[in-house]
Design a protein around this motif. Sequence first.
Motif, PDB file in Angstrom:
ATOM      1  N   MET A  11     -12.909  -5.653  11.401  1.00 51.64           N
ATOM      2  CA  MET A  11     -12.247  -4.590  10.937  1.00 51.64           C
ATOM      3  C   MET A  11     -13.436  -3.500  10.418  1.00 51.64           C
ATOM      4  SD  MET A  11      -9.138  -6.003   8.365  1.00 51.64           S
ATOM      5  CE  MET A  11      -9.770  -7.631   8.103  1.00 51.64           C
ATOM      6  N   LYS A  12     -13.189  -2.357  10.720  1.00 47.08           N
ATOM      7  CA  LYS A  12     -14.134  -1.160  10.542  1.00 47.08           C
ATOM      8  C   LYS A  12     -13.200  -0.193   9.639  1.00 47.08           C
ATOM      9  CE  LYS A  12     -17.041  -2.937  13.171  1.00 47.08           C
ATOM     10  NZ  LYS A  12     -18.332  -3.622  12.532  1.00 47.08           N
ATOM     11  N   PRO A  13     -13.787   1.002   9.094  1.00 44.68           N
ATOM     12  CA  PRO A  13     -13.185   1.883   8.298  1.00 44.68           C
ATOM     13  C   PRO A  13     -12.039   2.609   9.214  1.00 44.68           C
ATOM     14  CG  PRO A  13     -15.584   2.175   8.095  1.00 44.68           C
ATOM     15  CD  PRO A  13     -15.405   1.045   8.882  1.00 44.68           C
ATOM     16  N   LYS A  14     -12.355   2.526  10.292  1.00 46.20           N
ATOM     17  CA  LYS A  14     -11.091   3.312  11.083  1.00 46.20           C
ATOM     18  C   LYS A  14      -9.979   2.152  11.320  1.00 46.20           C
ATOM     19  CE  LYS A  14     -13.002   2.068  15.515  1.00 46.20           C
ATOM     20  NZ  LYS A  14     -13.597   2.549  16.970  1.00 46.20           N
ATOM     21  N   SER A  15      -9.988   1.158  11.046  1.00 50.82           N
ATOM     22  CA  SER A  15      -8.909   0.060  10.945  1.00 50.82           C
ATOM     23  C   SER A  15      -7.787   0.331  10.265  1.00 50.82           C
ATOM     24  CB  SER A  15      -9.573  -1.315  10.949  1.00 50.82           C
ATOM     25  OG  SER A  15     -10.567  -1.593  11.635  1.00 50.82           O
ATOM     26  N   ILE A  16      -7.985   1.152   9.169  1.00 47.20           N
ATOM     27  CA  ILE A  16      -6.791   1.269   8.079  1.00 47.20           C
ATOM     28  C   ILE A  16      -5.718   2.132   9.033  1.00 47.20           C
ATOM     29  CG2 ILE A  16      -8.389   1.731   6.304  1.00 47.20           C
ATOM     30  CD1 ILE A  16      -7.844   4.657   6.431  1.00 47.20           C
ATOM     31  N   HIS A  17      -5.849   2.543  10.279  1.00 42.36           N
ATOM     32  CA  HIS A  17      -4.895   3.275  10.994  1.00 42.36           C
ATOM     33  C   HIS A  17      -4.137   2.155  11.566  1.00 42.36           C
ATOM     34  CE1 HIS A  17      -6.487   7.272   9.509  1.00 42.36           C
ATOM     35  NE2 HIS A  17      -7.597   6.825  10.072  1.00 42.36           N
ATOM     36  N   ASN A  18      -4.406   1.089  11.900  1.00 46.87           N
ATOM     37  CA  ASN A  18      -3.921   0.064  12.509  1.00 46.87           C
ATOM     38  C   ASN A  18      -2.910  -0.746  11.829  1.00 46.87           C
ATOM     39  OD1 ASN A  18      -3.240  -2.180  13.945  1.00 46.87           O
ATOM     40  ND2 ASN A  18      -5.057  -1.981  15.124  1.00 46.87           N
ATOM     41  N   ASP A  19      -1.609  -0.332  12.212  1.00 47.39           N
ATOM     42  CA  ASP A  19      -0.479  -0.959  11.061  1.00 47.39           C
ATOM     43  C   ASP A  19      -0.453  -2.486  11.176  1.00 47.39           C
ATOM     44  OD1 ASP A  19       0.317   1.358  10.242  1.00 47.39           O
ATOM     45  OD2 ASP A  19       1.779   1.791  12.009  1.00 47.39           O
ATOM     46  N   ASP A  20      -0.749  -3.036  12.366  1.00 47.93           N
ATOM     47  CA  ASP A  20      -0.847  -4.499  12.487  1.00 47.93           C
ATOM     48  C   ASP A  20      -1.822  -5.125  11.342  1.00 47.93           C
ATOM     49  OD1 ASP A  20       1.238  -4.514  14.248  1.00 47.93           O
ATOM     50  OD2 ASP A  20       0.031  -4.464  15.926  1.00 47.93           O
ATOM     51  N   ILE A  21      -3.063  -4.560  11.520  1.00 43.51           N
ATOM     52  CA  ILE A  21      -4.054  -4.992  10.384  1.00 43.51           C
ATOM     53  C   ILE A  21      -3.773  -4.998   9.122  1.00 43.51           C
ATOM     54  CG2 ILE A  21      -6.469  -4.310   9.663  1.00 43.51           C
ATOM     55  CD1 ILE A  21      -7.203  -3.723  12.429  1.00 43.51           C
ATOM     56  N   LEU A  22      -3.073  -3.827   8.875  1.00 38.70           N
ATOM     57  CA  LEU A  22      -2.726  -3.475   7.440  1.00 38.70           C
ATOM     58  C   LEU A  22      -1.524  -4.660   7.085  1.00 38.70           C
ATOM     59  CD1 LEU A  22      -2.294   0.238   7.187  1.00 38.70           C
ATOM     60  CD2 LEU A  22      -3.993  -1.267   6.181  1.00 38.70           C
ATOM     61  N   GLU A  23      -0.600  -4.902   7.793  1.00 37.52           N
ATOM     62  CA  GLU A  23       0.220  -5.863   7.717  1.00 37.52           C
ATOM     63  C   GLU A  23       0.063  -7.362   7.401  1.00 37.52           C
ATOM     64  OE1 GLU A  23       4.621  -7.304   9.672  1.00 37.52           O
ATOM     65  OE2 GLU A  23       3.622  -5.941  10.699  1.00 37.52           O
TER      66      GLU A  23
ATOM     67  N   CYS B 297      -4.415  -0.968  -0.847  1.00 34.80           N
ATOM     68  CA  CYS B 297      -4.451   0.354  -1.446  1.00 34.80           C
ATOM     69  C   CYS B 297      -3.857   1.329  -0.292  1.00 34.80           C
ATOM     70  CB  CYS B 297      -5.750   0.842  -1.793  1.00 34.80           C
ATOM     71  SG  CYS B 297      -6.143   0.242  -3.311  1.00 34.80           S
ATOM     72  N   ILE B 298      -4.310   1.310   1.080  1.00 37.25           N
ATOM     73  CA  ILE B 298      -3.505   2.035   1.920  1.00 37.25           C
ATOM     74  C   ILE B 298      -2.259   1.785   2.191  1.00 37.25           C
ATOM     75  CG2 ILE B 298      -4.052   2.581   4.343  1.00 37.25           C
ATOM     76  CD1 ILE B 298      -6.222   3.530   2.714  1.00 37.25           C
ATOM     77  N   THR B 299      -1.729   0.361   2.325  1.00 35.70           N
ATOM     78  CA  THR B 299      -0.530   0.035   2.529  1.00 35.70           C
ATOM     79  C   THR B 299       0.520   0.536   1.340  1.00 35.70           C
ATOM     80  OG1 THR B 299      -1.259  -1.991   3.530  1.00 35.70           O
ATOM     81  CG2 THR B 299       1.097  -1.988   2.924  1.00 35.70           C
ATOM     82  N   PHE B 300       0.050   0.428   0.202  1.00 36.92           N
ATOM     83  CA  PHE B 300       0.763   0.935  -0.917  1.00 36.92           C
ATOM     84  C   PHE B 300       0.812   2.297  -0.784  1.00 36.92           C
ATOM     85  CE2 PHE B 300       1.472   2.464  -5.226  1.00 36.92           C
ATOM     86  CZ  PHE B 300       2.522   1.398  -5.763  1.00 36.92           C
ATOM     87  N   ILE B 301      -0.037   3.200  -0.482  1.00 38.00           N
ATOM     88  CA  ILE B 301      -0.037   4.723  -0.482  1.00 38.00           C
ATOM     89  C   ILE B 301       0.979   5.099   0.993  1.00 38.00           C
ATOM     90  CG2 ILE B 301      -1.284   6.594   0.213  1.00 38.00           C
ATOM     91  CD1 ILE B 301      -3.717   5.293  -1.118  1.00 38.00           C
TER      92      ILE B 301
END
Length: 409
Positions: free
Chosen positions: A324-336, A347-351
């Motif tokens: 996971m890198k900082p750009k991984s916040i745009h990957n919905d599968d990683i967030l889930e 935090c990203i998921t909540f936002i």
Amino acid sequence: MEPPPPPPPPPPPPPPSHHCNPTSNTNSSSPSRVPTPPPHLATPPCFKCGAPTNLPPPPPPDLTSLPAYIPIRLPAVNLPPETASRTQQSIILTPVPQPHPVPPLSPPYHFITPIKRITSPSDASRFVESNSGKSFLSFVAFLSYSIRGHKISDPCPVSHTLSKIIAVLDTFSSWVDEIPPAVQSARYGNPAFRVWHERMTEHSHIFMNDILPLDQPDIRDSSIELVPYLLDSFGNASRIDYGTGHETNFAAWLYCLARLGLIHEEDYQAVVSRVFVKYLDLMRKLQLVYCLEPAGSHGVWGLDDYHFLPFVFGAAQLIDHKYMKPKSIHNDDILENFSKEYLYLSCITFIKKVKKGPFAEHSPMLDDISGVPNWNKVNSGMLKMYRAEVLEKVPVVQHFLFGSIIPWE
């Protein structure tokens, strides 16, 4: 034969007379309009027709009793380019806060009720440059360092004090289920939050005395100083809002417990992964159920409407992560799949849950940060931003408290 036409309707009744109907001009079919006099120069006009009334004029404003603090809610405006550039440059040149041991509070103790001291930018700068400010920021950096490379679920020792704190937060959360929100049409500020806050205030001394150890009578009087920090950690009951200033008070409460020797360095990982995570869950529950208004939000020009520290701790968790890198916040599968293990992703998921529209539009700062090459730089940048954007901002730290544990120097 056609039926006769219906009789015409009766004329409408004349409007009821009130004090401002003119009596001198009997030929007038409607009241004459009188220009509204300027405030403080004449009696107040009638709100119906503008005519003068017999009411006494309003008193002039008292300019000598203005509040000594800056309102915590400020409009979210774009900074001028030169101001934004200077702010960014000052953050870049600021050294990264380093973790250092918390200096213990030595007896004899003289606990006092903490009070507010910060009323101007010079006061805020004085605080962050003082030993108290540097020690508190080092404590935050130490918490960040302790969670580096660890998931939330990783095993860690949980002391008796931390277990007591977790139990208190669980109780606070259960009260939200017992106090449903009131029916209202307003978007923010459900008044049921005041009921919850009042119950929390009434029980705060009981909970604080339960956390303080019985075998150390010399520090049990510290509740007079610790309870105000705890009460200011869950939002403001009058404004029904919450922000990074309240979050900072919760961190200050934990810092006070560390100075008293009730929290040790070996507890720091659990302080983040158990206590702070529980606190974050409670505050999100309060925000959603009671629609707490953001206090001092920067709008799209801030990290988050309510929180800052979970980004600091969350970036530390992901340092040197293999995938996971900082750009991984745009990957919905990683967030889930990983938002329950990493605070930053949480935090990203909540936002994304509470805000609509493209992420780059409602959270441009987080979108820009996602382009940073590694989490180490994100974490160090977050620590510097926490000093500049929270501890040095008067609307935030004007409510910070100072007593004998965190002295005002």
